[in-house]
Design a protein around this motif. Sequence first.
Motif, PDB file in Angstrom:
ATOM      1  N   GLU A  37       1.796 -15.636 -23.827  1.00 35.24           N
ATOM      2  CA  GLU A  37       1.482 -14.225 -23.603  1.00 35.24           C
ATOM      3  C   GLU A  37       1.202 -13.526 -24.932  1.00 35.24           C
ATOM      4  O   GLU A  37       0.258 -12.745 -25.040  1.00 35.24           O
ATOM      5  N   GLU A  38       2.007 -13.821 -25.954  1.00 33.66           N
ATOM      6  CA  GLU A  38       1.794 -13.239 -27.279  1.00 33.66           C
ATOM      7  C   GLU A  38       0.454 -13.696 -27.857  1.00 33.66           C
ATOM      8  O   GLU A  38      -0.281 -12.898 -28.444  1.00 33.66           O
ATOM      9  N   GLY A  43      -5.222 -12.440 -29.129  1.00 30.24           N
ATOM     10  CA  GLY A  43      -6.647 -12.708 -28.924  1.00 30.24           C
ATOM     11  C   GLY A  43      -7.388 -11.478 -28.417  1.00 30.24           C
ATOM     12  O   GLY A  43      -8.497 -11.179 -28.866  1.00 30.24           O
ATOM     13  N   GLU A  44      -6.772 -10.755 -27.496  1.00 35.28           N
ATOM     14  CA  GLU A  44      -7.386  -9.527 -26.991  1.00 35.28           C
ATOM     15  C   GLU A  44      -7.503  -8.480 -28.090  1.00 35.28           C
ATOM     16  O   GLU A  44      -8.506  -7.770 -28.184  1.00 35.28           O
ATOM     17  N   ASP A  45      -6.481  -8.370 -28.932  1.00 36.13           N
ATOM     18  CA  ASP A  45      -6.496  -7.422 -30.039  1.00 36.13           C
ATOM     19  C   ASP A  45      -7.615  -7.766 -31.018  1.00 36.13           C
ATOM     20  O   ASP A  45      -8.334  -6.882 -31.498  1.00 36.13           O
ATOM     21  N   GLY A  72     -14.839  -1.022 -33.818  1.00 33.74           N
ATOM     22  CA  GLY A  72     -14.178  -1.645 -32.675  1.00 33.74           C
ATOM     23  C   GLY A  72     -13.483  -0.607 -31.818  1.00 33.74           C
ATOM     24  O   GLY A  72     -13.769   0.588 -31.889  1.00 33.74           O
ATOM     25  N   GLN A  73     -12.530  -1.070 -31.018  1.00 28.77           N
ATOM     26  CA  GLN A  73     -11.803  -0.200 -30.103  1.00 28.77           C
ATOM     27  C   GLN A  73     -10.332  -0.071 -30.463  1.00 28.77           C
ATOM     28  O   GLN A  73      -9.575   0.571 -29.748  1.00 28.77           O
ATOM     29  N   ALA A 158     -10.109  -7.968 -44.951  1.00 24.62           N
ATOM     30  CA  ALA A 158      -9.612  -8.505 -43.679  1.00 24.62           C
ATOM     31  C   ALA A 158      -8.426  -7.680 -43.202  1.00 24.62           C
ATOM     32  O   ALA A 158      -7.546  -7.326 -43.991  1.00 24.62           O
ATOM     33  N   THR A 159      -8.402  -7.382 -41.919  1.00 24.35           N
ATOM     34  CA  THR A 159      -7.313  -6.622 -41.311  1.00 24.35           C
ATOM     35  C   THR A 159      -6.122  -7.549 -41.057  1.00 24.35           C
ATOM     36  O   THR A 159      -6.259  -8.769 -41.116  1.00 24.35           O
ATOM     37  N   PRO A 160      -4.942  -6.994 -40.751  1.00 26.42           N
ATOM     38  CA  PRO A 160      -3.771  -7.845 -40.513  1.00 26.42           C
ATOM     39  C   PRO A 160      -3.940  -8.843 -39.364  1.00 26.42           C
ATOM     40  O   PRO A 160      -3.317  -9.892 -39.372  1.00 26.42           O
ATOM     41  N   ASN A 161      -4.789  -8.515 -38.386  1.00 33.51           N
ATOM     42  CA  ASN A 161      -4.977  -9.450 -37.285  1.00 33.51           C
ATOM     43  C   ASN A 161      -6.081 -10.469 -37.567  1.00 33.51           C
ATOM     44  O   ASN A 161      -6.439 -11.247 -36.699  1.00 33.51           O
TER      45      ASN A 161
END
Length: 171
Positions: A37-38, A43-45, A72-73, A158-161
């Motif tokens: 789930e995490e 992945g969605e983020d 992005g969103q 690069a962002t944290p994700n």
Amino acid sequence: METAIVSLICIALVVFGGMTMSQGFLSSVDSTTSGLEELNNRGEDIMRTELSTVNSTMPALNRMQVTLENSGQTKLASFEKWDLIVQYYDDSGNYYTVWLPYAEGIPGDNEWQMTGIYLDGQAETFEPNVLNPGEEISIEARLNPAVGANTTNLVVVATPNGVPASMSFSP
């Protein structure tokens, strides 16, 4: 009578062992499901995050300014967790690949800072220090040694994700 007592003890041990194994199996399935789930949420983020490069300028050979747009969103913050990597040449032709840490206040050599967040050219007023969708962030970095004249170089943010944006720049 003696066999009945031994039989009851054996049955109790089998039931207790079965329950222990079932508990271990269920907790293993639960932790695996939580991990999946995490991973799915991450992945969605990542899919909702996008940075677009706007421009890069060099007001001096040791200072670089980069402007990015959150196209992005996802809202972005925690700039101290962002990565800024610069690949460049100095005047002697030496090649450098440098990771720059975030600096609070005025950046020192090989550090960067967020100098502002803007919406349609105006400083942001809604959610300060959060890069909302449609807003632009201005980043200033100081490089040592200085970037060589007439060189083409690369900056990656690069962002944290893990979502990157890159652009080439020249002095």
